[in-house]
Write an enzyme that holds these catalytic residues in place. Structure first.
Site, PDB file in Angstrom:
ATOM      1  N   ALA A  88      -0.082  -3.798  11.012  1.00  0.00           N
ATOM      2  CA  ALA A  88       1.452  -3.648  10.327  1.00  0.00           C
ATOM      3  C   ALA A  88       1.359  -2.226  10.128  1.00  0.00           C
ATOM      4  O   ALA A  88       0.260  -1.752   9.216  1.00  0.00           O
ATOM      5  CB  ALA A  88       1.588  -4.475   9.075  1.00  0.00           C
ATOM      6  N   LYS A 135       0.970  -1.191  -0.049  1.00  0.00           N
ATOM      7  CA  LYS A 135       0.039  -0.086   0.075  1.00  0.00           C
ATOM      8  C   LYS A 135       0.819   1.292  -0.074  1.00  0.00           C
ATOM      9  O   LYS A 135       0.634   2.171  -0.600  1.00  0.00           O
ATOM     10  CB  LYS A 135      -0.938  -0.043   1.217  1.00  0.00           C
ATOM     11  CG  LYS A 135      -2.283  -0.893   1.333  1.00  0.00           C
ATOM     12  CD  LYS A 135      -2.787  -0.829   2.277  1.00  0.00           C
ATOM     13  CE  LYS A 135      -3.988  -1.921   2.507  1.00  0.00           C
ATOM     14  NZ  LYS A 135      -4.910  -1.676   3.729  1.00  0.00           N
ATOM     15  N   GLY A 188      -0.846   1.155   6.333  1.00  0.00           N
ATOM     16  CA  GLY A 188      -1.098   0.155   7.359  1.00  0.00           C
ATOM     17  C   GLY A 188      -2.078  -0.946   6.944  1.00  0.00           C
ATOM     18  O   GLY A 188      -2.828  -0.804   5.742  1.00  0.00           O
ATOM     19  N   ASP A 189      -2.096  -2.088   7.676  1.00  0.00           N
ATOM     20  CA  ASP A 189      -2.931  -3.129   7.362  1.00  0.00           C
ATOM     21  C   ASP A 189      -3.167  -3.956   8.817  1.00  0.00           C
ATOM     22  O   ASP A 189      -2.336  -4.090   9.428  1.00  0.00           O
ATOM     23  CB  ASP A 189      -2.313  -4.239   6.286  1.00  0.00           C
ATOM     24  CG  ASP A 189      -3.581  -4.990   6.034  1.00  0.00           C
ATOM     25  OD1 ASP A 189      -4.614  -4.575   5.395  1.00  0.00           O
ATOM     26  OD2 ASP A 189      -3.622  -6.269   6.279  1.00  0.00           O
ATOM     27  N   THR A 190      -4.509  -4.239   9.120  1.00  0.00           N
ATOM     28  CA  THR A 190      -4.704  -4.873  10.258  1.00  0.00           C
ATOM     29  C   THR A 190      -5.537  -6.439   9.896  1.00  0.00           C
ATOM     30  O   THR A 190      -6.287  -6.348   9.067  1.00  0.00           O
ATOM     31  CB  THR A 190      -5.606  -4.107  10.993  1.00  0.00           C
ATOM     32  OG1 THR A 190      -5.023  -2.875  11.394  1.00  0.00           O
ATOM     33  CG2 THR A 190      -6.086  -4.779  12.450  1.00  0.00           C
TER      34      THR A 190
END
Length: 190
Positions: A105, A52, A68-70
């Site tokens: 992250a 991203k 970010g990524d969850t």
């Protein structure tokens, strides 16, 4: 120093505001977020966050990019960002009375293209959910587009017995790690 938030999540923008950070622009990345065959949850979260950031960095040369990524995971299984009631019900049934991980992250890319990455690993334990509790949560519509089919900042907070780790990371942005990276990159904070 311009800061671009590579996320469409209003939650991430609100969380940044809690530490006094207002991005100059919000530019969500449009990437394929399909997990690769056999990809572990932590690796997946880190990869998607980085991809991203890279996708948005090319559109904003010279700017700081925060992405970010969850991910919600039960063991090695990555739960989806639920789009249907059936998916949400399956996730909540699986999570009922169980311990699971929420991996959040983040990636920060500076104007020269250097990237920093952090991963916040958190544990969440739901109470054993009664069918009526699952039905009520499904009826609330909070589950739509949420990793694992729930949002800790909403009604699901009353169904969670224990969390270990960062509440903000479970919501979608680990604020301690984010603040640390921004300061290290020279972003004016505080």
């Amino acid at each position: 120093m311009r800061l671009i938030l590579a996320s469409a999540s209003p939650r991430r923008r609100d969380l940044l505001g809690q530490i006094g950070v207002v991005p100059d622009a919000v530019d969500p990345a449009d990437i394929d977020e399909t997990p690769r065959k056999g990809e572990l949850p932590a690796v997946y979260a880190a990869r998607v966050s980085a991809e991203k950031g890279v996708a948005v960095a090319v559109r904003h040369p010279g700017a700081l990019i925060l992405s970010g990524d969850t991910v919600v995971a039960v063991g090695r299984r990555i739960l989806p960002k639920t789009e249907s009631e059936g998916e949400a019900r399956t996730c909540l049934t699986l999570l009922s009375g169980r311990r699971h991980q929420v991996l959040s992250a983040i990636t920060l890319i500076n104007g020269e293209g250097r990237a920093w990455h952090r991963l916040s690993t958190n544990i969440v334990i739901f109470k054993r959910l009664e069918p009526a509790e699952i039905d009520a949560y499904i009826a609330s519509d909070e589950w739509r587009g949420k990793a694992g089919g729930y949002a800790i900042q909403g009604r699901a907070a009353g169904l969670i017995r224990t969390i270990q780790g960062s509440h903000s990371a479970i919501m979608g942005l680990p604020l301690y790690e984010t603040r640390t990276l921004l300061k290290a990159a020279g972003y004016p904070i505080d």
